[in-house]
Scaffold this active site. Sequence first.
Site, PDB file in Angstrom:
ATOM      1  N   ASN A 205      -9.928   0.194  -0.904  1.00  0.00           N
ATOM      2  CA  ASN A 205      -8.474   0.241  -0.776  1.00  0.00           C
ATOM      3  C   ASN A 205      -7.857  -0.354  -2.043  1.00  0.00           C
ATOM      4  O   ASN A 205      -7.963  -1.558  -2.266  1.00  0.00           O
ATOM      5  CB  ASN A 205      -8.063  -0.557   0.464  1.00  0.00           C
ATOM      6  CG  ASN A 205      -6.566  -0.559   0.701  1.00  0.00           C
ATOM      7  OD1 ASN A 205      -5.790  -0.202  -0.174  1.00  0.00           O
ATOM      8  ND2 ASN A 205      -6.173  -0.970   1.899  1.00  0.00           N
TER       9      ASN A 205
ATOM     10  N   HIS B 281      -3.192   7.360   1.661  1.00  0.00           N
ATOM     11  CA  HIS B 281      -3.600   6.033   1.212  1.00  0.00           C
ATOM     12  C   HIS B 281      -5.016   5.784   1.722  1.00  0.00           C
ATOM     13  O   HIS B 281      -5.323   6.018   2.882  1.00  0.00           O
ATOM     14  CB  HIS B 281      -2.632   4.992   1.769  1.00  0.00           C
ATOM     15  CG  HIS B 281      -3.116   3.603   1.589  1.00  0.00           C
ATOM     16  ND1 HIS B 281      -3.581   3.137   0.378  1.00  0.00           N
ATOM     17  CD2 HIS B 281      -3.220   2.568   2.452  1.00  0.00           C
ATOM     18  CE1 HIS B 281      -3.945   1.874   0.510  1.00  0.00           C
ATOM     19  NE2 HIS B 281      -3.753   1.504   1.760  1.00  0.00           N
TER      20      HIS B 281
ATOM     21  N   CYS C 160       0.813  -1.228   0.000  1.00  0.00           N
ATOM     22  CA  CYS C 160       0.000   0.000   0.000  1.00  0.00           C
ATOM     23  C   CYS C 160       0.841   1.271   0.000  1.00  0.00           C
ATOM     24  O   CYS C 160       0.380   2.319  -0.444  1.00  0.00           O
ATOM     25  CB  CYS C 160      -0.959   0.004   1.179  1.00  0.00           C
ATOM     26  SG  CYS C 160      -2.116  -1.366   1.135  1.00  0.00           S
TER      27      CYS C 160
HETATM   28  N1  ACO Z   1     -19.219  -7.935   7.648  1.00  0.00           N
HETATM   29  C1  ACO Z   1     -19.812  -8.153   8.816  1.00  0.00           C
HETATM   30  N2  ACO Z   1     -19.144  -8.481   9.930  1.00  0.00           N
HETATM   31  C2  ACO Z   1     -17.796  -8.582   9.842  1.00  0.00           C
HETATM   32  C3  ACO Z   1     -17.116  -8.379   8.640  1.00  0.00           C
HETATM   33  C4  ACO Z   1     -17.871  -8.033   7.513  1.00  0.00           C
HETATM   34  N3  ACO Z   1     -17.320  -7.796   6.312  1.00  0.00           N
HETATM   35  N4  ACO Z   1     -15.800  -8.548   8.851  1.00  0.00           N
HETATM   36  C5  ACO Z   1     -15.653  -8.848  10.147  1.00  0.00           C
HETATM   37  N5  ACO Z   1     -16.864  -8.888  10.752  1.00  0.00           N
HETATM   38  C6  ACO Z   1     -17.175  -9.179  12.148  1.00  0.00           C
HETATM   39  C7  ACO Z   1     -16.121 -10.019  12.819  1.00  0.00           C
HETATM   40  O1  ACO Z   1     -16.333 -11.385  12.547  1.00  0.00           O
HETATM   41  C8  ACO Z   1     -16.322  -9.664  14.266  1.00  0.00           C
HETATM   42  O2  ACO Z   1     -17.426 -10.399  14.764  1.00  0.00           O
HETATM   43  P1  ACO Z   1     -17.409 -10.997  16.271  1.00  0.00           P
HETATM   44  O3  ACO Z   1     -17.319  -9.786  17.159  1.00  0.00           O
HETATM   45  O4  ACO Z   1     -18.706 -11.707  16.333  1.00  0.00           O
HETATM   46  O5  ACO Z   1     -16.201 -11.878  16.318  1.00  0.00           O
HETATM   47  C9  ACO Z   1     -16.745  -8.203  14.240  1.00  0.00           C
HETATM   48  O6  ACO Z   1     -17.180  -7.959  12.886  1.00  0.00           O
HETATM   49  C10 ACO Z   1     -15.627  -7.242  14.596  1.00  0.00           C
HETATM   50  O7  ACO Z   1     -14.467  -7.605  13.868  1.00  0.00           O
HETATM   51  P2  ACO Z   1     -13.136  -6.795  13.950  1.00  0.00           P
HETATM   52  O8  ACO Z   1     -12.153  -7.341  12.968  1.00  0.00           O
HETATM   53  O9  ACO Z   1     -12.693  -6.687  15.364  1.00  0.00           O
HETATM   54  O10 ACO Z   1     -13.683  -5.376  13.441  1.00  0.00           O
HETATM   55  P3  ACO Z   1     -12.999  -3.956  13.423  1.00  0.00           P
HETATM   56  O11 ACO Z   1     -13.861  -2.975  14.091  1.00  0.00           O
HETATM   57  O12 ACO Z   1     -11.560  -4.028  13.817  1.00  0.00           O
HETATM   58  O13 ACO Z   1     -13.060  -3.603  11.863  1.00  0.00           O
HETATM   59  C11 ACO Z   1     -11.585  -3.619   9.964  1.00  0.00           C
HETATM   60  C12 ACO Z   1     -12.400  -4.445  10.954  1.00  0.00           C
HETATM   61  C13 ACO Z   1     -12.537  -2.776   9.137  1.00  0.00           C
HETATM   62  C14 ACO Z   1     -10.791  -4.545   9.055  1.00  0.00           C
HETATM   63  C15 ACO Z   1     -10.628  -2.689  10.745  1.00  0.00           C
HETATM   64  O14 ACO Z   1      -9.909  -3.410  11.712  1.00  0.00           O
HETATM   65  C16 ACO Z   1      -9.645  -2.014   9.843  1.00  0.00           C
HETATM   66  O15 ACO Z   1     -10.003  -1.218   9.005  1.00  0.00           O
HETATM   67  N6  ACO Z   1      -8.352  -2.270  10.017  1.00  0.00           N
HETATM   68  C17 ACO Z   1      -7.337  -1.691   9.175  1.00  0.00           C
HETATM   69  C18 ACO Z   1      -7.035  -2.647   8.131  1.00  0.00           C
HETATM   70  C19 ACO Z   1      -6.689  -2.020   6.828  1.00  0.00           C
HETATM   71  O16 ACO Z   1      -7.104  -0.951   6.482  1.00  0.00           O
HETATM   72  N7  ACO Z   1      -5.869  -2.746   6.086  1.00  0.00           N
HETATM   73  C20 ACO Z   1      -5.524  -2.339   4.786  1.00  0.00           C
HETATM   74  C21 ACO Z   1      -4.088  -2.466   4.507  1.00  0.00           C
HETATM   75  S1  ACO Z   1      -3.086  -1.669   5.647  1.00  0.00           S
HETATM   76  C22 ACO Z   1      -3.348  -0.123   5.416  1.00  0.00           C
HETATM   77  O17 ACO Z   1      -3.629   0.234   4.324  1.00  0.00           O
HETATM   78  C23 ACO Z   1      -3.198   0.766   6.529  1.00  0.00           C
END
Ligand code: ACO
Length: 321
Positions: A278, A248, A113
Site C-alpha cells: 500500500n 487504491h 490514500c
Molecule cells: N503477522 C502475523 N500475525 C499478525 C500480523 C502479522 N503481520 N498482524 C496481525 N497479526 C495477528 C493478530 O495479532 C491477530 O492475532 P490473534 O488472533 O492471536 O489476536 C490475528 O493476526 C488476526 O488479526 P486481525 O487484525 O483481526 O487480522 P485481519 O484478518 O483483520 O487482517 C489486516 C488484518 C490485513 C490489517 C486487515 O484487517 C486489513 O487489510 N484491513 C484493511 C486495512 C487497510 O488496508 N488499511 C490501509 C489503509 S485504508 C485503505 O487503504 C482502505
Amino acid sequence: MLRSVIKGSGSALPKRVVTNDELASQIDTSDEWIVERTGISQRHIAGEDETTSTLATDAALAALADAGIDAKSIELIVLATATPDNTFPATATKVQHAIGCDGGIAFDVAAVCSGFLYALATADSMLRSGMAKRALVIGAETFSRILDWEDRGTCVLFGDGAGAVVLEAVESEEDGPGVLTTRLHADGEQHDLLYVDGGPSTTGTVGHVRMKGREVFRHAVVNLTDVLNEVLEDMNLSGDAIDWVVPHQANARILDATARKLGIAPEKVVVTVDQHANTSAASVPLAFDVARKDGRIKAGDLVMFEAMGGGFTWGASLVRM
Ligand code: ACO
C-alpha cells in the site's frame, strides 16, 4: 466541452525491495500470513537519499517524457501526500523547482490514500475553469518513515513510491477522452480507525500510523461500493461497461470484494499490491502507469479510479483515455 485529458503517465519506486521473508526475519510475522491476509509479497522502501519529493520528481519527469511535454508549459502542480518532505513548504513546490518548471501554481493536498482522487478532482476543476491549461497530478509517499516497525499489524502493509499524470484542458466530444465524472466523500467521525499519532500542532513530532484494520476493511468495502455506484449512475452505466478499474492498492481482499459487489470481472482490476504493497496516495497513479506501459490500458478505454483512506476520505473518478 472542455475536458481534462490524460496525456501521459510516469512512476518511480525506491531502489530497495523488502520481501515478506526479510520482514519475518525482523518481526513476528510470516510470508504466508502476509500473502494470505493482504496479497502483498514485497514492497519498495526509500533509502536515505530518496524522499517523497525525489520520487515525485522522477515520476513527474517520466510522465512529461511520456506525454512529450516540456516542464515549462506546466501551469499547475497538485501533489497528494501524507508524508511531505517538510511540514512546509508544499512538496509540490520542491518538485516544481526540480523539474525546471518556473511558474504557475503548486500545492499539496492531504487526503491520505484517496489523495490522488482529491488531487485529480482539484486539477480537473481548475483546468476546466480556465485557471491553467496543463497540469501535473502526482501521488507520492514515503510511508516507511511514519510506520511503527514494531507494530506487525501495520508495518507489513505499506511501501513507498510515486506516480504522476499530465493533464491537459482539451475541447472534447461527448464520447471523447477526458475526466468524465468524479465523486468525493469524507467522514471525520471515523478518525480513530486510521490516523497518525503525531503532528506539528499536537505533539510536535511526526508520529506513527495507527489502525484498527478489521474495521477499516469493513468500511472500505461499503464506502467504495457506494461511491463506485454513484459514478456509474452519474454516467448511466453498469459495471460491465468499464474496461479497467485502477483501485487504491490496500489489500487484495478489498479489491476482490469490491469488484465482486459491482459485478466487475476480476481480470479487469489492475493489481499491483503484490509488488508495491500500500503506497497510499501513490498507489492509483503507480498502478495506472504500470497498466498503461504494459499495454493493457489503451486509447478509448473507460477507466475507473477509486480509493479510500484515513479521515475517512474516499472517492472514484471515471476517465475516458
Ligand atoms: N503477522 C502475523 N500475525 C499478525 C500480523 C502479522 N503481520 N498482524 C496481525 N497479526 C495477528 C493478530 O495479532 C491477530 O492475532 P490473534 O488472533 O492471536 O489476536 C490475528 O493476526 C488476526 O488479526 P486481525 O487484525 O483481526 O487480522 P485481519 O484478518 O483483520 O487482517 C489486516 C488484518 C490485513 C490489517 C486487515 O484487517 C486489513 O487489510 N484491513 C484493511 C486495512 C487497510 O488496508 N488499511 C490501509 C489503509 S485504508 C485503505 O487503504 C482502505
